[in-house]
Motif scaffolding. Structure first.
Motif, PDB file in Angstrom:
ATOM      1  N   UNK A  20       0.708  -1.284   0.014  1.00 29.70           N
ATOM      2  CA  UNK A  20       0.033   0.005  -0.106  1.00 29.70           C
ATOM      3  C   UNK A  20       0.797   1.335   0.042  1.00 29.70           C
ATOM      4  N   UNK A  21       2.205   1.028  -0.193  1.00 31.22           N
ATOM      5  CA  UNK A  21       3.004   2.666  -0.581  1.00 31.22           C
ATOM      6  C   UNK A  21       2.393   3.322  -1.460  1.00 31.22           C
ATOM      7  N   UNK A  22       2.300   4.769  -1.210  1.00 27.53           N
ATOM      8  CA  UNK A  22       1.866   5.845  -1.938  1.00 27.53           C
ATOM      9  C   UNK A  22       2.932   6.088  -3.187  1.00 27.53           C
ATOM     10  N   UNK A  23       2.303   5.839  -4.334  1.00 32.46           N
ATOM     11  CA  UNK A  23       3.446   6.047  -5.435  1.00 32.46           C
ATOM     12  C   UNK A  23       3.847   7.418  -5.441  1.00 32.46           C
ATOM     13  N   UNK A  92      -0.347  -1.764  11.784  1.00 27.31           N
ATOM     14  CA  UNK A  92      -0.024  -1.403  13.173  1.00 27.31           C
ATOM     15  C   UNK A  92       0.312   0.273  13.105  1.00 27.31           C
ATOM     16  N   UNK A  93      -0.584   1.218  13.387  1.00 26.50           N
ATOM     17  CA  UNK A  93      -0.076   2.433  13.381  1.00 26.50           C
ATOM     18  C   UNK A  93       1.147   3.109  14.362  1.00 26.50           C
ATOM     19  N   UNK A  94       1.037   2.352  15.516  1.00 31.28           N
ATOM     20  CA  UNK A  94       2.247   2.653  16.501  1.00 31.28           C
ATOM     21  C   UNK A  94       3.644   2.312  15.816  1.00 31.28           C
ATOM     22  N   UNK A  95       3.559   1.163  15.305  1.00 33.62           N
ATOM     23  CA  UNK A  95       5.127   0.656  14.988  1.00 33.62           C
ATOM     24  C   UNK A  95       5.177   0.582  13.311  1.00 33.62           C
ATOM     25  N   UNK A  96       4.103   0.971  12.866  1.00 31.75           N
ATOM     26  CA  UNK A  96       4.265   1.254  11.217  1.00 31.75           C
ATOM     27  C   UNK A  96       4.464   0.038  10.593  1.00 31.75           C
ATOM     28  N   UNK A  97       4.038  -1.275  11.452  1.00 30.52           N
ATOM     29  CA  UNK A  97       4.001  -2.450  10.789  1.00 30.52           C
ATOM     30  C   UNK A  97       2.896  -2.818   9.866  1.00 30.52           C
ATOM     31  N   UNK A  98       3.181  -3.718   9.009  1.00 30.81           N
ATOM     32  CA  UNK A  98       1.979  -4.485   8.178  1.00 30.81           C
ATOM     33  C   UNK A  98       1.759  -5.591   8.751  1.00 30.81           C
ATOM     34  N   UNK A  99       0.543  -6.045   9.344  1.00 34.90           N
ATOM     35  CA  UNK A  99       0.731  -7.485  10.133  1.00 34.90           C
ATOM     36  C   UNK A  99      -0.290  -8.059   9.223  1.00 34.90           C
ATOM     37  N   UNK A 114       8.022  -6.703   3.948  1.00 34.93           N
ATOM     38  CA  UNK A 114       7.140  -5.504   4.091  1.00 34.93           C
ATOM     39  C   UNK A 114       7.581  -4.758   5.307  1.00 34.93           C
ATOM     40  N   UNK A 115       8.271  -5.528   6.477  1.00 32.55           N
ATOM     41  CA  UNK A 115       8.305  -4.578   7.499  1.00 32.55           C
ATOM     42  C   UNK A 115      10.041  -4.530   7.818  1.00 32.55           C
ATOM     43  N   UNK A 116      10.752  -4.475   6.863  1.00 33.93           N
ATOM     44  CA  UNK A 116      12.150  -4.301   7.072  1.00 33.93           C
ATOM     45  C   UNK A 116      12.087  -2.840   7.681  1.00 33.93           C
ATOM     46  N   UNK A 117      13.491  -2.539   8.475  1.00 30.79           N
ATOM     47  CA  UNK A 117      13.425  -1.143   8.992  1.00 30.79           C
ATOM     48  C   UNK A 117      13.188  -0.205   7.844  1.00 30.79           C
ATOM     49  N   UNK A 118      13.975  -0.188   6.743  1.00 33.90           N
ATOM     50  CA  UNK A 118      13.599   1.015   5.912  1.00 33.90           C
ATOM     51  C   UNK A 118      12.163   1.324   5.526  1.00 33.90           C
ATOM     52  N   UNK A 119      11.369  -0.034   5.357  1.00 31.50           N
ATOM     53  CA  UNK A 119      10.166   0.151   5.179  1.00 31.50           C
ATOM     54  C   UNK A 119       9.332   0.761   6.276  1.00 31.50           C
ATOM     55  N   UNK A 120       9.590   0.443   7.417  1.00 25.99           N
ATOM     56  CA  UNK A 120       8.783   0.899   8.427  1.00 25.99           C
ATOM     57  C   UNK A 120       9.231   2.326   8.744  1.00 25.99           C
ATOM     58  N   UNK A 121      10.346   2.845   8.488  1.00 33.67           N
ATOM     59  CA  UNK A 121      10.820   4.147   8.766  1.00 33.67           C
ATOM     60  C   UNK A 121      10.094   5.037   7.717  1.00 33.67           C
ATOM     61  N   UNK A 122       9.922   4.577   6.587  1.00 32.49           N
ATOM     62  CA  UNK A 122       9.111   5.204   5.606  1.00 32.49           C
ATOM     63  C   UNK A 122       7.956   5.421   5.779  1.00 32.49           C
ATOM     64  N   UNK A 123       7.344   4.290   6.066  1.00 34.93           N
ATOM     65  CA  UNK A 123       6.004   4.030   6.597  1.00 34.93           C
ATOM     66  C   UNK A 123       5.332   5.083   7.657  1.00 34.93           C
ATOM     67  N   UNK A 124       6.394   5.047   8.886  1.00 32.73           N
ATOM     68  CA  UNK A 124       6.005   5.982  10.019  1.00 32.73           C
ATOM     69  C   UNK A 124       5.780   7.431   9.366  1.00 32.73           C
ATOM     70  N   UNK A 125       6.813   7.925   8.373  1.00 29.53           N
ATOM     71  CA  UNK A 125       6.752   9.384   7.842  1.00 29.53           C
ATOM     72  C   UNK A 125       5.380   9.421   7.043  1.00 29.53           C
ATOM     73  N   UNK A 126       4.922   8.320   6.122  1.00 33.42           N
ATOM     74  CA  UNK A 126       3.737   8.324   5.683  1.00 33.42           C
ATOM     75  C   UNK A 126       2.477   8.769   6.254  1.00 33.42           C
ATOM     76  N   UNK A 127       2.699   7.868   7.584  1.00 33.98           N
ATOM     77  CA  UNK A 127       1.491   8.024   8.668  1.00 33.98           C
ATOM     78  C   UNK A 127       1.381   9.324   9.129  1.00 33.98           C
ATOM     79  N   UNK A 128       2.489  10.087   9.390  1.00 33.95           N
ATOM     80  CA  UNK A 128       2.733  11.368  10.062  1.00 33.95           C
ATOM     81  C   UNK A 128       2.263  12.307   8.910  1.00 33.95           C
TER      82      UNK A 128
END
Length: 133
Positions: A20-23, A92-99, A114-128
């Motif tokens: 679900x990453x935004x292009x 999981x919005x708190x951890x930016x993980x896809x479960x 999908x939950x590599x550290x780079x993926x979660x770091x980027x996802x946290x920014x997208x959530x913000x």
């Protein structure tokens, strides 16, 4: 560019159909990938095509099955044309993980990393930025 890109990208709302990453936040178009690879009998038809970010596409490669870590049984990876994302995954919005909430979800999350550290770091920014999920 893949001739199916306009159709596939519009249908996917310009999001990776796996993570679900935004292009719109990348500096290049996502990839049109074969859900069932040609090498495994898949066809070059819109029903067998999905929009995938580079990470998901690279790690999916030609896989169609993977072992579930909970049951050790083989399960198919998520199929965006025949399955609904929300039936197999949650964020999981708190951890930016896809479960993965099903065996299909778990094997897809694991196989596509999908939950590599780079993926979660980027996802946290997208959530913000309120562009994900």
């Amino acid at each position: 560019m893949n001739p199916y890109y306009p159709l596939v990208a519009l249908r996917a709302r310009h999001r990776c159909e796996y993570c679900q990453a935004p292009e719109s936040l990348f500096n290049f178009p996502f990839e049109v990938e074969h859900i069932v690879p040609l090498a495994h009998g898949g066809v070059d038809h819109e029903d067998n095509l999905a929009l995938a970010c580079r990470s998901c596409n690279v790690f999916k490669a030609s896989r169609t099955l993977a072992p579930d870590t909970e049951t050790e049984q083989l399960f198919p990876l998520f199929h965006p044309r025949t399955q609904l994302w929300a039936e197999h995954f949650q964020v999981d919005i708190e951890t930016a993980s896809i479960v993965g909430i099903s065996a299909i979800g778990r094997v897809t999350v694991s196989s596509l990393r999908m939950n590599s550290q780079p993926q979660k770091t980027a996802r946290m920014q997208w959530i913000r930025l309120v562009v994900f999920p």
